[in-house]
Write a protein that holds these residues in place. Structure first.
Motif, PDB file in Angstrom:
ATOM      1  N   UNK A 118       0.749  -1.233  -0.208  1.00 31.92           N
ATOM      2  CA  UNK A 118       0.005   0.093   0.009  1.00 31.92           C
ATOM      3  C   UNK A 118       0.969   1.054  -0.041  1.00 31.92           C
ATOM      4  N   UNK A 119       0.352   2.246  -0.449  1.00 30.05           N
ATOM      5  CA  UNK A 119       1.305   3.539  -0.375  1.00 30.05           C
ATOM      6  C   UNK A 119       0.356   4.589   0.616  1.00 30.05           C
ATOM      7  N   UNK A 120       1.300   5.062   1.452  1.00 37.61           N
ATOM      8  CA  UNK A 120       0.783   6.116   2.354  1.00 37.61           C
ATOM      9  C   UNK A 120       1.538   7.479   1.896  1.00 37.61           C
ATOM     10  N   UNK A 123      -3.709   4.011  -0.037  1.00 40.80           N
ATOM     11  CA  UNK A 123      -4.183   3.321  -1.425  1.00 40.80           C
ATOM     12  C   UNK A 123      -3.621   1.998  -1.439  1.00 40.80           C
ATOM     13  N   UNK A 124      -4.373   1.448  -2.097  1.00 45.04           N
ATOM     14  CA  UNK A 124      -4.132  -0.321  -2.285  1.00 45.04           C
ATOM     15  C   UNK A 124      -3.268  -0.273  -3.554  1.00 45.04           C
ATOM     16  N   UNK A 125      -2.116   0.250  -3.758  1.00 48.40           N
ATOM     17  CA  UNK A 125      -1.223   0.305  -4.834  1.00 48.40           C
ATOM     18  C   UNK A 125       0.338   0.804  -4.637  1.00 48.40           C
ATOM     19  N   UNK A 126       1.227   0.283  -5.276  1.00 44.79           N
ATOM     20  CA  UNK A 126       2.367   1.092  -5.168  1.00 44.79           C
ATOM     21  C   UNK A 126       2.334   2.626  -5.382  1.00 44.79           C
ATOM     22  N   UNK A 127       3.505   3.188  -4.853  1.00 44.58           N
ATOM     23  CA  UNK A 127       3.251   4.682  -4.759  1.00 44.58           C
ATOM     24  C   UNK A 127       3.557   5.363  -6.214  1.00 44.58           C
ATOM     25  N   UNK A 128       4.144   4.518  -7.270  1.00 47.55           N
ATOM     26  CA  UNK A 128       4.527   4.973  -8.620  1.00 47.55           C
ATOM     27  C   UNK A 128       3.351   4.373  -9.456  1.00 47.55           C
ATOM     28  N   UNK A 129       2.244   3.760  -9.043  1.00 45.26           N
ATOM     29  CA  UNK A 129       1.241   3.428  -9.908  1.00 45.26           C
ATOM     30  C   UNK A 129      -0.041   4.120  -9.637  1.00 45.26           C
ATOM     31  N   UNK A 130      -1.071   3.895 -10.470  1.00 44.42           N
ATOM     32  CA  UNK A 130      -2.067   4.727 -10.396  1.00 44.42           C
ATOM     33  C   UNK A 130      -2.784   4.376  -9.019  1.00 44.42           C
ATOM     34  N   UNK A 131      -3.591   5.242  -8.701  1.00 45.56           N
ATOM     35  CA  UNK A 131      -4.285   4.928  -7.388  1.00 45.56           C
ATOM     36  C   UNK A 131      -5.310   3.767  -7.449  1.00 45.56           C
ATOM     37  N   UNK A 180       4.317   0.610   2.192  1.00 50.55           N
ATOM     38  CA  UNK A 180       4.383  -0.326   3.132  1.00 50.55           C
ATOM     39  C   UNK A 180       3.867  -1.583   2.738  1.00 50.55           C
ATOM     40  N   UNK A 181       4.365  -2.827   3.272  1.00 48.80           N
ATOM     41  CA  UNK A 181       4.077  -4.068   3.004  1.00 48.80           C
ATOM     42  C   UNK A 181       2.799  -4.647   4.237  1.00 48.80           C
ATOM     43  N   UNK A 182       1.584  -5.105   3.830  1.00 51.03           N
ATOM     44  CA  UNK A 182       0.741  -5.831   4.776  1.00 51.03           C
ATOM     45  C   UNK A 182       0.970  -7.226   4.761  1.00 51.03           C
TER      46      UNK A 182
END
Length: 228
Positions: A75-77, A128-136, A92-94
């Motif tokens: 996830x991206x914070x 968000x449920x996405x890497x920080x460099x990916x679309x939200x 962050x890794x869940x």
């Protein structure tokens, strides 16, 4: 009977182990990627925060209501101050054993005093449920400093005269209002969703902005809520 007790104890231990698995910061050096500017920078995103309102605790801290389905995901914070001086974006890794619920995110900031001194609503958090460099991807409901008030969206209106949030296909919108904070360059309006959300449902929220008397293109937010 002994077998039943043994099974019960085993399941309890597995459950406790899953609960004990931490949410891990996934940056290369294990430190936060933060930016602090002397002059404000305007946010390029419409959705800046999806979080519970209120001041909560006095110390810095981030939590989010993470669904069970996000177990094993990245996830991206994103964190930003209303005046645009502070911004951070970190993965962050869940844990794979995550069973759903409130998650505490380690936040070893180098700007503790600045963040701790901000008034209510002056820090926006978006998970968000996405890497920080990916679309939200889907959005989780976050909490800053332990706040436990109404679910609220923090938005950059981009100069709109009015902003509305339509929750779950409802024909009656939520009227978003000015944050009323100094230096509102990163975001400027808040949408309180307390009366519009039904707890436990997945909520698709349509944001409508009125710009120069006309409706701007709508923006959809997929906010995930979890059952209490």
């Amino acid at each position: 009977m002994r077998r039943i007790i043994a099974i019960s104890v085993c399941l309890t231990l597995v459950s406790l182990q899953a609960m004990a698995q931490p949410i891990e910061l996934a940056t290369e050096k294990g430190t936060l990627e933060e930016t602090f500017r002397e002059s404000a920078r305007i946010s390029g995103s419409l959705l800046v925060g999806a979080q519970r309102a209120g001041s909560g605790e006095t110390d810095v801290g981030i939590a989010a209501e993470i669904p069970e389905e996000w177990a094993g995901d990245t996830v991206c914070v994103r964190v930003v101050s209303v005046d645009g001086l502070y911004a951070a974006s970190n993965p962050y890794r869940i844990s794979t054993g995550w069973s759903g619920g409130a998650a505490q995110f380690p936040y070893p900031t180098a700007h503790h005093d600045f963040l701790a001194g901000r008034p209510d609503g002056a820090i926006g958090v978006r998970v968000t449920r996405s890497p920080c460099d990916a679309p939200e991807g889907e959005v989780a409901l976050a909490s800053w400093r332990g706040a436990s008030g109404a679910p609220t969206l923090l938005l950059n209106s981009f100069g709109a005269e009015a902003v509305f949030a339509y929750v779950g296909g409802s024909a009656t919108p939520v009227r978003c209002t000015s944050m009323g904070l100094p230096g509102q360059s990163a975001y400027d309006v808040g949408c309180s969703l307390d009366a519009a959300l039904s707890q436990g449902d997945e909520s698709s929220i349509e944001i409508l902005r009125i710009v120069k008397g006309k409706a701007a293109p709508q923006h959809t937010i997929d906010l995930r809520l979890i059952r209490q």
